[in-house]
Design an enzyme around this catalytic site. Structure first.
Site, PDB file in Angstrom:
ATOM      1  N   GLU A   1      67.238  33.592 -34.027  1.00  8.74           N
ATOM      2  CA  GLU A   1      67.341  32.598 -35.105  1.00  8.74           C
ATOM      3  C   GLU A   1      66.200  31.602 -34.994  1.00  8.74           C
ATOM      4  O   GLU A   1      65.757  31.266 -33.885  1.00  8.74           O
ATOM      5  CB  GLU A   1      68.692  31.877 -35.008  1.00  8.74           C
TER       6      GLU A   1
ATOM      7  N   GLU B   1      67.057  22.345 -39.746  1.00  8.42           N
ATOM      8  CA  GLU B   1      68.312  21.714 -40.136  1.00  8.42           C
ATOM      9  C   GLU B   1      68.046  20.228 -40.379  1.00  8.42           C
ATOM     10  O   GLU B   1      67.447  19.561 -39.524  1.00  8.42           O
ATOM     11  CB  GLU B   1      69.390  21.877 -39.068  1.00  8.42           C
TER      12      GLU B   1
ATOM     13  N   ASP C   1      65.316  27.834 -36.846  1.00  4.36           N
ATOM     14  CA  ASP C   1      66.057  26.855 -37.644  1.00  4.36           C
ATOM     15  C   ASP C   1      65.245  25.659 -38.113  1.00  4.36           C
ATOM     16  O   ASP C   1      64.531  25.022 -37.322  1.00  4.36           O
ATOM     17  CB  ASP C   1      67.208  26.265 -36.816  1.00  4.36           C
TER      18      ASP C   1
END
Length: 282
Positions: A108, A112, A110
Site C-alpha cells: 500500500e 491520507e 498512502d
C-alpha cells in the site's frame, strides 16, 4: 504579502508553481470508464463535462469511496483534489494504492488527509506498506489551504523509488534499498487506485481529542482531472530527483514535516527500521 516571502524566494517559486499546476487540466480521464464505487451508494457523485469530476460525501449514515477497475504494477498517478472545507475534524480524505488486502500481506502507498477544526491546518499523512507491514509514516502540513482550490497530488512508483508530490513538488521519497540488503519495498503485487472519505474521530484529529461535528454534515471532498501513466516509455520509469526537485524536497522537509518515523526514538526504542540509516541520503 509578507507571508509569501517568509521563507524567501523558494516559497514564492513554490506558490507560483502550485497555482500553475492546480489550475491546469492535468488529466482528461472519465471516472465512469476508469473507476467504480466501493461504498456509500449515492454519496459517490460523478458529474461535469466528460464525467471528469467526482464528489464524495460523508454523513452519519456512511462515508463513500471508489477504486480503479484495473490493477497497476508501477506507474504514475495524478489526481486533483479539493478537501472538506470548514470544520473537518474527525474526517479522513484519502488517495492511495493498495493490493488485495484479503491476503494479509498487502502492499500500500498512502495519501491520507486528516481533518481539523476550522482555521487549523490539515495533516497530510503518508505511509508505505510492504507485505502487510507498514509503520513508515511521515506527516506534513501544507503551504496552502487545500480546501479553497484544487491541487494535484501525485504518486510515482517505479522499481527504484516511491515519490509523493504535491503540485509537482516532491514532499517525500521512499527508496528501494534491496541492493543493501533491506527487503522492504512494494514491487511484486499490482495495486488498484483507491479514494475515500470516512469518519475516524477516534484518532484522526489531535489523536481523537476533537470529535466530528455532525451538525456540519454532509461533508464533501472533490476529485477531478486524474491521469494514470503506465506506458512503457513513460517518464515515471526513470523518475528521480534532480537538483531543483531535491532543493524543493529539502524545503518542504525543513518547513512542513511534522512527523517522521525515522526520528521517533520513543516508538522505536529498540531499533529503527533498517532503511532509516539511508533515509537522509536522498
Amino acid at each position: 504579502m509578507g507571508t509569501l516571502y517568509r521563507h524567501g524566494k523558494m516559497f514564492v517559486l513554490m506558490v507560483l508553481l502550485g497555482l500553475m499546476v492546480s489550475s491546469s487540466a492535468y488529466g482528461a480521464g472519465n471516472f465512469y470508464d476508469t473507476f467504480e464505487s466501493t461504498f456509500g451508494g449515492h454519496r459517490v457523485q460523478i458529474f461535469g463535462l466528460g464525467n471528469r469530476d467526482l464528489s464524495l460525501s460523508l454523513d452519519q449514515g456512511s462515508g463513500s469511496g471508489f477504486r480503479s477497475k484495473k490493477e497497476y504494477l508501477f506507474g504514475r498517478i495524478d489526481m486533483q483534489m479539493k478537501l472538506v472545507a470548514g470544520n473537518s475534524a474527525g474526517t479522513v480524505t484519502t488517495l492511495y494504492l493498495s493490493s488485495d488486502q484479503s491476503t494479509g500481506r498487502h502492499d500500500e502507498i498512502d495519501f491520507e488527509f486528516l481533518g481539523n477544526v476550522s482555521g487549523q491546518p490539515y495533516t497530510l499523512h503518508t505511509n508505505v506498506f510492504s507485505q502487510g507491514q507498514g509503520n513508515r509514516e511521515q506527516q506534513f502540513h501544507l503551504w496552502f489551504d487545500p480546501t479553497t482550490n484544487f491541487h494535484t497530488y501525485s504518486i510515482v512508483w517505479n522499481p527504484k523509488l516511491i515519490m509523493f508530490l504535491v503540485d509537482e513538488t516532491p514532499i517525500r521519497v521512499f527508496r528501494n534499498y534491496e541492493n543493501r540488503g533491506i527487503m522492504f519495498f512494494p514491487k511484486n503485487q499490482p495495486q488498484r487506485i483507491y479514494a475515500s472519505l470516512w469518519e475516524a474521530d477516534d484518532w484522526a484529529t489531535q489523536g481523537g481529542l476533537v470529535k466530528t461535528d455532525w451538525s456540519k454534515a454532509p461533508f464533501k471532498a472533490f476529485y477531478r482531472n486524474f491521469n494514470i501513466d503506465t506506458s512503457t516509455n513513460g517518464a515515471w520509469k526513470n523518475h528521480d530527483l534532480d537538483a531543483t526537485s531535491r532543493n524543493r524536497l529539502r524545503w518542504v522537509q525543513k518547513n512542513y514535516l511534522i512527523y517522521d518515523y525515522c526520528s521517533d526514538w520513543k516508538r522505536f526504542s529498540q531499533a529503527f527500521p533498517p532503511e532509516c540509516k539511508h533515509s537522509k541520503l536522498l
